[in-house]
Design an enzyme around this catalytic site. Structure first.
Site, PDB file in Angstrom:
ATOM      1  N   LYS A  11     -14.729  -0.636  -8.052  1.00  0.00           N
ATOM      2  CA  LYS A  11     -15.413  -1.508  -7.090  1.00  0.00           C
ATOM      3  C   LYS A  11     -16.083  -0.712  -5.970  1.00  0.00           C
ATOM      4  O   LYS A  11     -17.129  -1.133  -5.458  1.00  0.00           O
ATOM      5  CB  LYS A  11     -14.462  -2.556  -6.517  1.00  0.00           C
ATOM      6  CG  LYS A  11     -13.289  -2.046  -5.732  1.00  0.00           C
ATOM      7  CD  LYS A  11     -12.400  -3.196  -5.285  1.00  0.00           C
ATOM      8  CE  LYS A  11     -11.213  -2.705  -4.463  1.00  0.00           C
ATOM      9  NZ  LYS A  11     -10.306  -1.833  -5.265  1.00  0.00           N
ATOM     10  N   ARG A  86      -8.486  -8.276   2.906  1.00  0.00           N
ATOM     11  CA  ARG A  86      -7.333  -7.997   2.052  1.00  0.00           C
ATOM     12  C   ARG A  86      -6.272  -9.097   2.114  1.00  0.00           C
ATOM     13  O   ARG A  86      -5.383  -9.140   1.270  1.00  0.00           O
ATOM     14  CB  ARG A  86      -6.686  -6.665   2.456  1.00  0.00           C
ATOM     15  CG  ARG A  86      -7.533  -5.444   2.162  1.00  0.00           C
ATOM     16  CD  ARG A  86      -6.782  -4.172   2.519  1.00  0.00           C
ATOM     17  NE  ARG A  86      -7.581  -2.981   2.329  1.00  0.00           N
ATOM     18  CZ  ARG A  86      -7.696  -2.307   1.208  1.00  0.00           C
ATOM     19  NH1 ARG A  86      -7.038  -2.728   0.136  1.00  0.00           N
ATOM     20  NH2 ARG A  86      -8.446  -1.228   1.116  1.00  0.00           N
ATOM     21  N   ARG A 125      -7.569  11.454 -13.849  1.00  0.00           N
ATOM     22  CA  ARG A 125      -8.379  12.067 -12.801  1.00  0.00           C
ATOM     23  C   ARG A 125      -7.768  13.385 -12.328  1.00  0.00           C
ATOM     24  O   ARG A 125      -6.564  13.497 -12.161  1.00  0.00           O
ATOM     25  CB  ARG A 125      -8.508  11.082 -11.637  1.00  0.00           C
ATOM     26  CG  ARG A 125      -9.394  11.555 -10.512  1.00  0.00           C
ATOM     27  CD  ARG A 125      -9.757  10.414  -9.582  1.00  0.00           C
ATOM     28  NE  ARG A 125      -8.609   9.671  -9.078  1.00  0.00           N
ATOM     29  CZ  ARG A 125      -8.691   8.575  -8.341  1.00  0.00           C
ATOM     30  NH1 ARG A 125      -9.870   8.051  -8.060  1.00  0.00           N
ATOM     31  NH2 ARG A 125      -7.606   7.964  -7.910  1.00  0.00           N
ATOM     32  N   ARG A 158      -3.424  14.150  -8.255  1.00  0.00           N
ATOM     33  CA  ARG A 158      -2.851  13.636  -7.017  1.00  0.00           C
ATOM     34  C   ARG A 158      -1.566  12.880  -7.318  1.00  0.00           C
ATOM     35  O   ARG A 158      -1.410  12.288  -8.390  1.00  0.00           O
ATOM     36  CB  ARG A 158      -3.844  12.698  -6.316  1.00  0.00           C
ATOM     37  CG  ARG A 158      -5.131  13.367  -5.946  1.00  0.00           C
ATOM     38  CD  ARG A 158      -6.033  12.488  -5.088  1.00  0.00           C
ATOM     39  NE  ARG A 158      -5.982  11.056  -5.399  1.00  0.00           N
ATOM     40  CZ  ARG A 158      -6.859  10.178  -4.939  1.00  0.00           C
ATOM     41  NH1 ARG A 158      -7.853  10.565  -4.170  1.00  0.00           N
ATOM     42  NH2 ARG A 158      -6.751   8.905  -5.248  1.00  0.00           N
ATOM     43  N   ARG A 169       1.432   0.592  -7.676  1.00  0.00           N
ATOM     44  CA  ARG A 169       0.293   0.192  -6.842  1.00  0.00           C
ATOM     45  C   ARG A 169      -0.340  -1.097  -7.365  1.00  0.00           C
ATOM     46  O   ARG A 169      -0.712  -1.984  -6.587  1.00  0.00           O
ATOM     47  CB  ARG A 169      -0.761   1.302  -6.813  1.00  0.00           C
ATOM     48  CG  ARG A 169      -0.367   2.538  -6.037  1.00  0.00           C
ATOM     49  CD  ARG A 169      -1.317   3.700  -6.312  1.00  0.00           C
ATOM     50  NE  ARG A 169      -2.688   3.393  -5.919  1.00  0.00           N
ATOM     51  CZ  ARG A 169      -3.742   4.109  -6.324  1.00  0.00           C
ATOM     52  NH1 ARG A 169      -3.581   5.113  -7.161  1.00  0.00           N
ATOM     53  NH2 ARG A 169      -4.947   3.782  -5.903  1.00  0.00           N
TER      54      ARG A 169
END
Length: 214
Positions: A11, A86, A125, A158, A169
């Site tokens: 997004k 949010r 990633r 990460r 998450r």
């Protein structure tokens, strides 16, 4: 314009592309916070103190910073929000801010993607520890495994890109945003879009639903 969706659906990328296409500012929560703190405004000083303490910036301060941002000249024609609102309180406050300025939400773009594909995207990633270049082990791998093409730095994963962390998450996101999705879902400007495919494919969907010509 408002973008909604879990981490990993792209997004942020799509919000930036749409903002560029429309000639509007791309406004993320992080950018707003940093700009407000740098401006030295009263609300920026309050937010800065909260951030320095390590606490989360509350809804009241976030809404105040959004109100501050919407008063800037470059926002007169509109903005593309990335990461705001949010919560229900933030969404209600935004409705109030827009009503006071005779504005309205032009589109609510909710991008979704299968959880396993999100995990694959994020866990693949890698980031260069030296120059910050970003790679993906499947979609954009380096020429040499573990080594940055640009500077030769080490490529690292990460901590928040570990699969188990990603799943946590996503669970938090679903819990926190379910009421927000329900708040917006019945509005005519709400659009549910698939994040599957490359960035161009997703952007084509966005262009179509908001009635823009290519």
């Amino acid at each position: 314009m408002i973008f909604l969706g879990p981490p990993g659906v792209g997004k942020g990328t799509q919000a930036q592309r749409l903002a560029q296409r429309l000639g509007l500012p791309h406004v993320s929560t992080g950018d707003m916070l940093r700009a407000s703190v740098s401006s030295g405004s009263e609300i920026g000083r309050r937010a800065g103190a909260v951030m320095e303490s390590g606490a989360l910036v509350g809804d009241d301060l976030i809404v105040g910073i959004v109100a501050e941002r919407l008063r800037l000249k470059d926002a007169e024609a509109g903005v593309v929000f990335d990461g705001f609102p949010r919560t229900i309180l933030q969404a209600e406050a935004l409705d109030g801010l827009l009503a006071a300025q005779d504005g309205e939400i032009g589109a609510i773009l909710h991008i979704t993607l299968d959880e396993e594909e999100i995990v694959e995207r994020l866990s693949g990633r890698r980031v260069c520890a030296h120059c910050g270049a970003i790679y993906h082990m499947r979609h954009h791998p380096p020429a040499e495994v573990g080594v940055c093409d640009w500077c030769g730095g080490a490529l690292l994963q990460r901590d928040d890109d570990q699969p188990e962390v990603i799943r946590k998450r996503l669970a938090v996101y679903q819990t926190e945003t379910a009421p927000l999705i329900a708040y917006y879902r019945e509005r005519p400007v709400y659009h549910l879009l698939s994040g599957k495919g490359d960035a161009e494919t997703v952007f084509s969907q966005i262009v179509k639903v908001i009635g823009m010509s290519r």
